[in-house]
Design a protein around this motif. Structure first.
Motif, short mmCIF file in Angstrom:
data_model
loop_
_atom_site.label_atom_id
_atom_site.label_comp_id
_atom_site.label_asym_id
_atom_site.label_seq_id
_atom_site.Cartn_x
_atom_site.Cartn_y
_atom_site.Cartn_z
N SER A 133 0.79 -1.39 0.02
CA SER A 133 0.03 -0.09 -0.04
C SER A 133 0.83 1.20 0.15
O SER A 133 2.21 1.06 0.15
N ASP A 134 0.34 2.49 -0.21
CA ASP A 134 0.99 3.75 -0.06
C ASP A 134 0.91 4.17 1.25
O ASP A 134 1.27 5.69 1.41
N ALA A 135 0.73 3.66 2.50
CA ALA A 135 0.69 4.24 3.65
C ALA A 135 2.02 4.59 3.98
O ALA A 135 2.99 3.90 3.59
N LYS A 136 1.83 5.88 4.70
CA LYS A 136 3.33 6.66 5.07
C LYS A 136 3.63 6.20 6.33
O LYS A 136 2.83 6.68 7.44
N ILE A 137 4.88 5.96 6.89
CA ILE A 137 5.32 5.59 7.81
C ILE A 137 6.46 6.27 8.08
O ILE A 137 7.60 6.20 7.36
N ILE A 138 6.50 7.23 9.12
CA ILE A 138 7.81 8.06 9.51
C ILE A 138 8.42 7.67 10.76
O ILE A 138 7.63 7.49 11.87
N ALA A 139 9.52 7.35 11.06
CA ALA A 139 10.05 6.86 12.45
C ALA A 139 11.26 7.82 12.73
O ALA A 139 12.03 8.39 11.85
N VAL A 140 11.12 8.24 13.91
CA VAL A 140 12.02 9.37 14.30
C VAL A 140 12.95 8.79 15.52
O VAL A 140 12.18 8.06 16.57
N ASP A 141 14.34 8.86 15.73
CA ASP A 141 14.98 8.60 16.95
C ASP A 141 16.23 9.30 16.97
O ASP A 141 16.63 9.94 16.07
N LEU A 142 16.80 9.60 18.09
CA LEU A 142 18.07 10.45 18.23
C LEU A 142 19.25 9.30 17.46
O LEU A 142 20.14 10.01 16.94
N GLN A 143 18.91 7.99 17.67
CA GLN A 143 20.05 7.08 17.10
C GLN A 143 19.49 6.54 15.74
O GLN A 143 18.46 6.85 15.45
N ALA A 144 20.75 6.45 14.83
CA ALA A 144 20.62 6.35 13.48
C ALA A 144 19.97 4.77 13.49
O ALA A 144 20.14 3.91 14.52
N MET A 145 19.06 4.30 12.59
CA MET A 145 18.50 2.95 12.62
C MET A 145 18.84 2.50 11.17
O MET A 145 18.60 2.82 10.18
N ALA A 146 18.72 1.04 11.11
CA ALA A 146 19.03 0.41 9.84
C ALA A 146 17.93 0.50 9.00
O ALA A 146 16.65 0.67 9.87
N PRO A 147 18.01 0.71 7.62
CA PRO A 147 16.69 0.65 7.00
C PRO A 147 15.59 -0.19 7.21
O PRO A 147 15.95 -1.29 7.40
N ILE A 148 14.49 -0.01 7.08
CA ILE A 148 13.17 -0.71 6.81
C ILE A 148 12.15 -0.45 5.69
O ILE A 148 11.97 0.67 5.57
N PRO A 149 11.89 -1.65 5.05
CA PRO A 149 11.16 -1.51 3.87
C PRO A 149 10.27 -0.54 4.08
O PRO A 149 9.14 -0.65 5.16
N GLY A 150 9.73 0.77 3.42
CA GLY A 150 8.56 1.36 3.35
C GLY A 150 8.64 2.28 4.44
O GLY A 150 7.52 3.11 4.66
N VAL A 151 9.48 2.60 5.27
CA VAL A 151 9.79 3.60 6.49
C VAL A 151 10.38 4.66 6.26
O VAL A 151 11.86 4.38 5.85
N VAL A 152 10.17 5.78 6.11
CA VAL A 152 10.98 7.08 6.25
C VAL A 152 11.65 7.28 7.58
O VAL A 152 10.93 7.31 8.71
N GLN A 153 13.13 7.31 7.64
CA GLN A 153 13.56 7.34 8.70
C GLN A 153 14.36 9.02 9.05
O GLN A 153 14.75 9.49 8.24
N LEU A 154 13.84 9.48 10.31
CA LEU A 154 14.35 10.70 10.51
C LEU A 154 15.26 10.64 11.82
O LEU A 154 14.86 10.22 12.83
N GLN A 155 16.63 11.02 11.74
CA GLN A 155 17.17 11.17 12.87
C GLN A 155 17.23 12.53 13.73
O GLN A 155 17.65 13.33 13.02
N GLY A 156 16.55 12.62 14.71
CA GLY A 156 16.05 13.77 15.16
C GLY A 156 15.65 13.55 16.59
O GLY A 156 15.56 12.57 17.19
N ASP A 157 15.41 14.85 17.33
CA ASP A 157 14.91 14.88 19.02
C ASP A 157 13.52 15.35 18.71
O ASP A 157 13.01 16.39 18.12
#
Ligand code: SAM
Length: 309
Positions: A71-95
């Protein structure tokens, strides 16, 4: 300690590796969802404090399918720490305490708002209960603040909470924004832990509320003993054990062979953290180069550190 000893002690730790989850916390979100059907109709979701990413894995699997592309569901993940990629998840390294992080999230939703915000945030635990509870409360409030920037009206917010002595203050604050607040305790969260999860439904900020990042716990006019409140001024939040109650009890020890006839097989962790803050300490420990506590018979801490370096 053998490689299988944690597998033996903690059934959810072991199952997480077998099923490919990066952390045992995946089961907590799955079990909360069993009860609350969080993902129904959800197209945009934010995972706050997401690393190493097991909740994002659950979101990706449930909303976008096994390969993250159904599907085109949008998932945004935020963390102070870097994360290994996950399919379909946009990652932001932030507070999550920064308004700039809220703005970045919104920009990824092309100006829209989220249907669901989840937060499994935890600060580094000090072991001093009052301090840990206080810091956890601050993180929850930061998560609530950023949620008021990014969640659409009617949306759901799920967050980790410590049921410490001032928890009624937090419930009251959440009830200002959500008419329905429930505390849930998934089977995979140990009974011995004061951890639980608030499920806050139907986001409805007070009329005229302007989202901001200030912290009501630190404001002077909140400086009252909330435990002394009574009647309508005291908010009672229902408590619910959730998930299938026949699920494994996370405080119990189970035999390594859970399926009769199926031999136990050790699985390494699904995804190790990429740059954990404790990496240097682990490397020094492996080489037996960590400074030992000083005593009369051993060199001072300073000398040990010098000889270790
Ligand atoms: N839900 C995650 C999972 O399933 O893999 C586990 C989350 S872990 C228990 C808690 C996370 O909170 C840590 O990765 C930590 O970096 C993050 N965290 C703590 N304070 C934060 C902050 N101010 N902003 C962003 N992330 C934060």
């Amino acid at each position: 300690m053998g490689r299988s000893s944690k597998d033996k002690r903690d059934v959810y730790y072991r199952l997480a590796k077998e099923e490919g989850w990066r952390a045992r916390s995946a089961f907590k979100l799955l079990q909360i969802n069993d009860e609350f059907h969080l993902f129904e109709g959800v197209k945009k979701v934010v995972d706050l404090c997401a690393a190493p990413g097991s909740w994002s894995q659950v979101l990706s699997k449930k909303l976008r399918g096994d390969k993250g592309d159904v599907s085109d569901a949008k998932i945004i993940a935020v963390d102070l720490q870097a994360m290994a990629p996950i399919p379909g998840v946009v990652q932001l390294q932030g507070d999550i305490t920064k308004v700039s992080t809220a703005q970045e999230i919104i920009s990824h939703f092309s100006g829209d708002q989220a249907d669901l915000v989840v937060c499994d945030g935890a600060p580094d635990v000090t072991g001093l209960h009052d301090i840990d509870e206080y810091i956890q409360a601050q993180l929850l409030l930061a998560a609530l603040n950023i949620t008021t920037h990014v969640l659409k009206k009617g949306g759901t917010f799920v967050a980790k909470i410590f049921r410490g002595k001032d928890v009624t203050l937090l419930y009251s604050q959440l009830k200002i924004f959500f008419p329905m607040v429930t505390v849930s305790k998934p089977r995979s969260s140990r009974d011995s832990s004061i951890e639980a999860f608030v499920v806050c439904q139907n986001y409805c900020p007070p009329e005229g509320y302007v989202p901001n990042m200030s912290n009501p716990l630190l404001d002077n006019h909140y400086d009252v003993d909330f435990n002394s409140l009574e009647g309508v001024n005291r908010v009672i939040v229902p408590f619910l054990a959730c998930g299938d109650l026949s699920a494994y009890d996370s405080d119990k020890t189970y035999p390594l062979e859970l399926t009769p006839g199926k031999e136990y097989q050790y699985h390494p962790p699904t995804q190790s953290p990429i740059h954990p803050p404790y990496q240097t300490a682990c490397e020094l420990k492996k080489k037996d180069m960590l400074s030992k506590p000083s005593s009369a018979a051993t060199p001072t801490g300073k000398e040990s550190a010098a000889s270790a370096g």
